[in-house]
Structure formats: C-alpha cells, structure tokens
Motif scaffolding. Structure first.
Motif, PDB file in Angstrom:
ATOM      1  N   VAL A  32     -11.265  -4.163 -14.020  1.00  0.00           N
ATOM      2  CA  VAL A  32     -10.153  -3.219 -13.898  1.00  0.00           C
ATOM      3  C   VAL A  32      -8.885  -3.997 -13.549  1.00  0.00           C
ATOM      4  N   PRO A  33      -7.717  -3.489 -14.017  1.00  0.00           N
ATOM      5  CA  PRO A  33      -6.462  -4.144 -13.622  1.00  0.00           C
ATOM      6  C   PRO A  33      -6.119  -3.817 -12.178  1.00  0.00           C
ATOM      7  N   VAL A  34      -5.504  -4.781 -11.519  1.00  0.00           N
ATOM      8  CA  VAL A  34      -5.028  -4.532 -10.147  1.00  0.00           C
ATOM      9  C   VAL A  34      -3.606  -5.073 -10.044  1.00  0.00           C
ATOM     10  N   ALA A  35      -2.722  -4.239  -9.481  1.00  0.00           N
ATOM     11  CA  ALA A  35      -1.326  -4.662  -9.292  1.00  0.00           C
ATOM     12  C   ALA A  35      -1.133  -4.991  -7.818  1.00  0.00           C
ATOM     13  N   GLY A  36      -0.588  -4.063  -7.033  1.00  0.00           N
ATOM     14  CA  GLY A  36      -0.423  -4.327  -5.594  1.00  0.00           C
ATOM     15  C   GLY A  36      -1.723  -4.189  -4.825  1.00  0.00           C
ATOM     16  N   GLY A  37      -2.683  -3.462  -5.393  1.00  0.00           N
ATOM     17  CA  GLY A  37      -3.992  -3.287  -4.762  1.00  0.00           C
ATOM     18  C   GLY A  37      -4.016  -2.264  -3.631  1.00  0.00           C
ATOM     19  N   THR A  38      -2.906  -1.578  -3.369  1.00  0.00           N
ATOM     20  CA  THR A  38      -2.879  -0.665  -2.213  1.00  0.00           C
ATOM     21  C   THR A  38      -3.786   0.550  -2.406  1.00  0.00           C
ATOM     22  N   ASP A  39      -3.922   0.997  -3.640  1.00  0.00           N
ATOM     23  CA  ASP A  39      -4.865   2.090  -3.923  1.00  0.00           C
ATOM     24  C   ASP A  39      -6.240   1.527  -4.266  1.00  0.00           C
ATOM     25  N   LEU A  40      -6.253   0.534  -5.150  1.00  0.00           N
ATOM     26  CA  LEU A  40      -7.528   0.032  -5.654  1.00  0.00           C
ATOM     27  C   LEU A  40      -8.383  -0.586  -4.549  1.00  0.00           C
ATOM     28  N   MET A  41      -7.761  -1.417  -3.714  1.00  0.00           N
ATOM     29  CA  MET A  41      -8.554  -2.095  -2.696  1.00  0.00           C
ATOM     30  C   MET A  41      -9.016  -1.130  -1.608  1.00  0.00           C
ATOM     31  N   THR A  80       7.913  -3.167  -7.575  1.00  0.00           N
ATOM     32  CA  THR A  80       7.383  -2.626  -6.310  1.00  0.00           C
ATOM     33  C   THR A  80       8.303  -1.518  -5.791  1.00  0.00           C
ATOM     34  N   HIS A  81       7.749  -0.698  -4.906  1.00  0.00           N
ATOM     35  CA  HIS A  81       8.569   0.342  -4.265  1.00  0.00           C
ATOM     36  C   HIS A  81       9.733  -0.315  -3.503  1.00  0.00           C
ATOM     37  N   ALA A  82       9.459  -1.460  -2.860  1.00  0.00           N
ATOM     38  CA  ALA A  82      10.514  -2.122  -2.087  1.00  0.00           C
ATOM     39  C   ALA A  82      11.671  -2.512  -3.003  1.00  0.00           C
ATOM     40  N   GLY A 112       2.874  -2.109  -3.245  1.00  0.00           N
ATOM     41  CA  GLY A 112       2.585  -1.021  -4.197  1.00  0.00           C
ATOM     42  C   GLY A 112       3.600  -0.980  -5.333  1.00  0.00           C
ATOM     43  N   THR A 113       3.117  -0.666  -6.523  1.00  0.00           N
ATOM     44  CA  THR A 113       3.970  -0.720  -7.717  1.00  0.00           C
ATOM     45  C   THR A 113       4.129   0.649  -8.376  1.00  0.00           C
ATOM     46  N   LEU A 114       5.135   0.696  -9.250  1.00  0.00           N
ATOM     47  CA  LEU A 114       5.384   1.905 -10.032  1.00  0.00           C
ATOM     48  C   LEU A 114       4.173   2.210 -10.924  1.00  0.00           C
ATOM     49  N   GLY A 125       1.647  11.174  -5.095  1.00  0.00           N
ATOM     50  CA  GLY A 125       2.408  10.035  -5.615  1.00  0.00           C
ATOM     51  C   GLY A 125       3.897  10.391  -5.636  1.00  0.00           C
ATOM     52  N   ASP A 126       4.700   9.653  -4.882  1.00  0.00           N
ATOM     53  CA  ASP A 126       6.105  10.053  -4.719  1.00  0.00           C
ATOM     54  C   ASP A 126       6.946   9.833  -5.970  1.00  0.00           C
ATOM     55  N   ALA A 127       6.581   8.836  -6.780  1.00  0.00           N
ATOM     56  CA  ALA A 127       7.379   8.595  -7.997  1.00  0.00           C
ATOM     57  C   ALA A 127       7.157   9.695  -9.039  1.00  0.00           C
TER      58      ALA A 127
HETATM   59  C1  LIG Z   1      -1.574   3.435   3.975  1.00  0.00           C
HETATM   60  C2  LIG Z   1      -1.090   3.909   2.615  1.00  0.00           C
HETATM   61  C3  LIG Z   1       0.001   4.753   2.544  1.00  0.00           C
HETATM   62  C4  LIG Z   1       0.463   5.181   1.309  1.00  0.00           C
HETATM   63  N1  LIG Z   1       1.530   6.031   1.254  1.00  0.00           N
HETATM   64  C5  LIG Z   1       2.008   6.438   0.060  1.00  0.00           C
HETATM   65  C6  LIG Z   1       3.128   7.319  -0.004  1.00  0.00           C
HETATM   66  O1  LIG Z   1       3.690   7.758   0.997  1.00  0.00           O
HETATM   67  N2  LIG Z   1       3.562   7.698  -1.229  1.00  0.00           N
HETATM   68  C7  LIG Z   1       2.962   7.260  -2.389  1.00  0.00           C
HETATM   69  O2  LIG Z   1       3.402   7.622  -3.473  1.00  0.00           O
HETATM   70  N3  LIG Z   1       1.874   6.438  -2.351  1.00  0.00           N
HETATM   71  C8  LIG Z   1       1.396   6.013  -1.169  1.00  0.00           C
HETATM   72  N4  LIG Z   1       0.299   5.190  -1.117  1.00  0.00           N
HETATM   73  C9  LIG Z   1      -0.416   4.878  -2.360  1.00  0.00           C
HETATM   74  C10 LIG Z   1      -0.041   3.581  -3.068  1.00  0.00           C
HETATM   75  O3  LIG Z   1       0.603   2.675  -2.228  1.00  0.00           O
HETATM   76  C11 LIG Z   1       0.826   3.821  -4.295  1.00  0.00           C
HETATM   77  O4  LIG Z   1       0.206   4.731  -5.176  1.00  0.00           O
HETATM   78  C12 LIG Z   1       1.132   2.524  -5.039  1.00  0.00           C
HETATM   79  O5  LIG Z   1       2.242   2.760  -5.886  1.00  0.00           O
HETATM   80  C13 LIG Z   1      -0.037   2.021  -5.880  1.00  0.00           C
HETATM   81  O6  LIG Z   1       0.399   0.844  -6.554  1.00  0.00           O
HETATM   82  P1  LIG Z   1      -0.481  -0.497  -6.569  1.00  0.00           P
HETATM   83  O7  LIG Z   1       0.298  -1.498  -7.326  1.00  0.00           O
HETATM   84  O8  LIG Z   1      -0.879  -0.888  -5.196  1.00  0.00           O
HETATM   85  O9  LIG Z   1      -1.739   0.014  -7.388  1.00  0.00           O
HETATM   86  P2  LIG Z   1      -3.211  -0.665  -7.440  1.00  0.00           P
HETATM   87  O10 LIG Z   1      -3.940  -0.304  -6.196  1.00  0.00           O
HETATM   88  O11 LIG Z   1      -3.114  -2.098  -7.800  1.00  0.00           O
HETATM   89  O12 LIG Z   1      -3.804   0.133  -8.668  1.00  0.00           O
HETATM   90  C14 LIG Z   1      -4.002   1.504  -8.611  1.00  0.00           C
HETATM   91  C15 LIG Z   1      -4.680   1.974  -9.910  1.00  0.00           C
HETATM   92  O13 LIG Z   1      -3.809   1.795 -11.014  1.00  0.00           O
HETATM   93  C16 LIG Z   1      -4.356   0.870 -11.957  1.00  0.00           C
HETATM   94  N5  LIG Z   1      -3.203   0.100 -12.417  1.00  0.00           N
HETATM   95  C17 LIG Z   1      -2.266  -0.502 -11.659  1.00  0.00           C
HETATM   96  N6  LIG Z   1      -1.288  -0.979 -12.423  1.00  0.00           N
HETATM   97  C18 LIG Z   1      -1.611  -0.683 -13.707  1.00  0.00           C
HETATM   98  C19 LIG Z   1      -0.989  -0.918 -14.967  1.00  0.00           C
HETATM   99  N7  LIG Z   1       0.195  -1.549 -15.079  1.00  0.00           N
HETATM  100  N8  LIG Z   1      -1.617  -0.472 -16.090  1.00  0.00           N
HETATM  101  C20 LIG Z   1      -2.802   0.173 -15.988  1.00  0.00           C
HETATM  102  N9  LIG Z   1      -3.433   0.413 -14.837  1.00  0.00           N
HETATM  103  C21 LIG Z   1      -2.840  -0.005 -13.701  1.00  0.00           C
HETATM  104  C22 LIG Z   1      -5.435   0.113 -11.229  1.00  0.00           C
HETATM  105  O14 LIG Z   1      -6.457  -0.308 -12.102  1.00  0.00           O
HETATM  106  C23 LIG Z   1      -5.929   1.177 -10.264  1.00  0.00           C
HETATM  107  O15 LIG Z   1      -6.807   2.050 -10.935  1.00  0.00           O
HETATM  108  C24 LIG Z   1      -0.178   4.746   0.108  1.00  0.00           C
HETATM  109  C25 LIG Z   1      -1.275   3.879   0.191  1.00  0.00           C
HETATM  110  C26 LIG Z   1      -1.740   3.460   1.418  1.00  0.00           C
HETATM  111  C27 LIG Z   1      -2.930   2.525   1.466  1.00  0.00           C
END
Ligand SMILES: Cc1cc2nc3c(=O)[nH]c(=O)nc-3n(C[C@H](O)[C@H](O)[C@H](O)COP(=O)(O)OP(=O)(O)OC[C@H]3O[C@@H](n4cnc5c(N)ncnc54)[C@H](O)[C@@H]3O)c2cc1C
Length: 306
Positions: A32-41, A80-82, A112-114, A125-127
């Motif tokens: 599976v693809p992983v970007a920031g990993g905040t959801d996946l991990m 990234t959100h930042a 975390g990424t868009l 998801g806020d975006a």
């Molecule tokens: C403590 C905590 C608080 C949070 N608070 C918020 C909040 O207030 N608001 C909010 O919106 N979110 C929040 N989140 C959720 C999360 O941070 C966001 O959804 C973030 O944008 C996920 O991005 P990521 O890069 O970390 O995704 P990842 O964890 O890397 O990936 C998430 C999923 O998307 C897939 N994926 C990622 N990038 C791609 C791509 N380019 N193409 C295809 N598949 C892809 C992965 O395979 C996985 O299934 C929170 C998470 C945590 C752990």
C-alpha cells in the motif's frame, strides 16, 4: 530504493517519481502507498491493517508543491497540512489553508498530506468539505504513465474507486479570486476532530455561492437549494453584502438540508400551525448538531461576504 523494515519484515520501497511509485505497486500488489503515515500507521499500530509492503511517497518531489494551469492550481497530493497553512498558500486558496491549519496538532499537520486526507476519506477529514465546495478534481496516475481525472466528490461518494496500483498525483482546484471560508466545531478546546464543519466559497464569475458541510455524514454534503437561494439574493455587481437575517436564514436552510427532520411516525398528530421552527421529534443531540451547522454556515457566509 528498497529497504526492509526490521520490526515487521515488510518491504518498503521509496520511489522518486509518480510513475516509479505506480510501477512499485504494480510489482507488489499487496503493498500500500504511504505518505505522512498519520492515518495508515495508526491502523497498522492498532492491528487493523497488516500490509505486506509499503510504497513510501515522501521522496516524490513532483507531488510536494503546486503549479498553475489554466486558471487552476494543480496541488501535489504530497502537500502537507503545514505547508498548505502558510500565508502564500492561504492567499491562493484561503479555505483550504484554513482547513489545513485546523487539521490536528502540529506534529500531525507536519506529516499529514492532502492526498492522505482524501484517500482516507474520513467524515472528519477537514480538507474534504473545502474540496467539495470548490468542485475540485483528482488527477490519478496509473500503470504505463496513464492519467485520469475524476471529481473528488465521486471518490468520496464511492461512485469511483482507485484501481489497483493507482496513486493520487494531483488535486486540481479552480482559482476563484474571491473570498472563501472554512469553519470547524470540535466540541473541545484545542485541536480535535470536527463534530461539524462548513466551507463556503464565492464564485463571482459563475455568480454562485457554494457550500459544503463536513463531519455530519459519511461524505461532505452540498445544500444545493440553499446555495442557489442565497446566490440569488447577492448583488454580484455591487458590494455583495447581505443583511444578517439573510445569513441566518441561509444557516437554517443549510442545517435543515444536511440534518433533515426524521420521517413522521405512523399515527403521530399533525404539527400545529405556527409551531416552533424546531420539530419536537428531533433528539437533543441531533438538535444541537443542527444548531451547530446553522451557526457554522451563517458565520462562514457572513465572513465570506464581509
Ligand atoms: C492524532 C491525530 C489527529 C488527527 N486530526 C485530524 C484533524 O483534525 N483533521 C483531519 O482532517 N485529519 C486529522 N487526522 C488524520 C490525518 O492526519 C489526515 O487524514 C492526513 O491528511 C492523512 O495524510 P497522510 O499523508 O498521513 O496519510 P497516510 O496515513 O500516509 O495514508 C492514508 C491513506 O491514504 C493512502 N494514500 C496516501 N496518499 C496517497 C496517494 N497520493 N495516492 C493514493 N493513496 C494514498 C494510504 O495508502 C492510506 O490508505 C488526525 C490523525 C491523527 C493520528
């Protein structure tokens, strides 16, 4: 580049281009693809997910910035959100910047990424409401250099899915050069997941107000009738102002559309003429949510028009 994560014995691939990432997924269908990993991990750590391999997207520089194209911004899925929260991005797409600034605590916004926010497609998801109001589209990379474009809302509604080994490369967003807002209620102080959110964008060229409400349903909701109604009240060639009562009525209209009355129970008496605006049958929690949505939509419109 391929390494082995010692703890889980997974294969971790770190491609440097979108097409390399697609090829890596095609070669390893269980990865599976992983970007920031905040959801996946979070899912991996809680044992909900055991991917056989990971394709890290963090080294793909082409998806970490944005470019301009035909009156649109082409946003890399790896933004990234930042990064989206910074002033230069806020000048471009203010509502998305506001959503990014509200997306969790700083360590989450830094990683975390868009793209991750979209593909996770969590109701909170806020975006997502912002992208729904902007009528944004996704550019998806597939095998053999293929690219296809679909509305974000189609992915969120499950009308379209990512196919095997596809990756979201970019998000195409119209540059409207007009005010837009995002507001979020969390039910607590400090960063937190939305209990409700609202995005309002003005589109003067099309004389439209577009609104999307997040977190109250599995996907963002567009109250289309309320949008058309309020757009018809605005003097688009003048100051675009609206009296507070009109903004309040818009809030009520949006809330009633997104959180409708439950269907009347069999045998229940007809409501009395001239009764209160809130139907008695709504449970207190739902009534509270409806009031929250009404307040968010009213304020978001008021700020966009101010
Ligand atoms: C403590 C905590 C608080 C949070 N608070 C918020 C909040 O207030 N608001 C909010 O919106 N979110 C929040 N989140 C959720 C999360 O941070 C966001 O959804 C973030 O944008 C996920 O991005 P990521 O890069 O970390 O995704 P990842 O964890 O890397 O990936 C998430 C999923 O998307 C897939 N994926 C990622 N990038 C791609 C791509 N380019 N193409 C295809 N598949 C892809 C992965 O395979 C996985 O299934 C929170 C998470 C945590 C752990």
């Amino acid at each position: 580049m391929t390494t082995h994560a010692a703890q889980t014995a997974q294969t971790v691939t770190l491609p440097v281009s979108l097409d390399e990432a697609v090829a890596a997924l095609a070669a390893m269908p269980a990865a599976v693809p992983v970007a920031g990993g905040t959801d996946l991990m979070t899912a991996v750590n809680s044992g909900l997910l055991r991917p056989a391999g990971l394709v890290g997207l963090g080294r793909i520089s082409e998806i970490r910035g944005w470019q301009y194209q035909d009156g649109h911004a082409l946003l890399g899925a790896g933004l990234t959100h930042a990064r989206m929260g910074r002033p230069d991005f806020a000048a471009l797409i203010p509502a998305l910047a506001a959503a990014a600034r509200a997306a969790g605590p700083p360590q989450i916004r830094n990683a975390g990424t868009l793209g991750g926010n979209i593909v996770t497609a969590a109701p909170t998801g806020d975006a997502l409401p912002v992208l729904a109001a902007l009528e944004a589209t996704l550019i998806i990379a597939g095998p053999g250099g293929a690219r296809r474009e679909i509305p974000v809302s189609h992915l969120l509604a499950g009308m379209e899915m990512l196919r095997p080994s596809e990756i979201v490369g970019f998000v195409r967003v119209p540059l409207l050069h007009a005010p837009q807002t995002f507001l979020k209620a969390t039910g607590r102080t400090g960063p937190g997941r939305a209990t409700a959110s609202a995005a309002v964008v003005l589109d003067p060229a099309r004389r439209e107000v577009r609104c999307a409400v997040g977190a109250v349903a599995p996907m963002p909701l567009r109250p289309l009738e309320a949008e058309r109604w309020v757009a018809g009240l605005i003097d688009w060639d003048g100051d675009r102002g609206l009296p507070p009562e009109a903004c309040a009525a818009f809030g009520e209209y949006v809330a009633a559309a997104c959180i409708p009355d439950p269907p009347p129970e069999m045998g229940s008496p007809m409501p009395e003429a001239g009764g209160g605006a809130e139907p008695a049958a709504l449970p207190p929690a739902v009534l509270h949510l409806r009031r929250t949505v009404a307040a968010l939509a009213r304020r978001a419109l008021g700020r966009a028009l101010a």
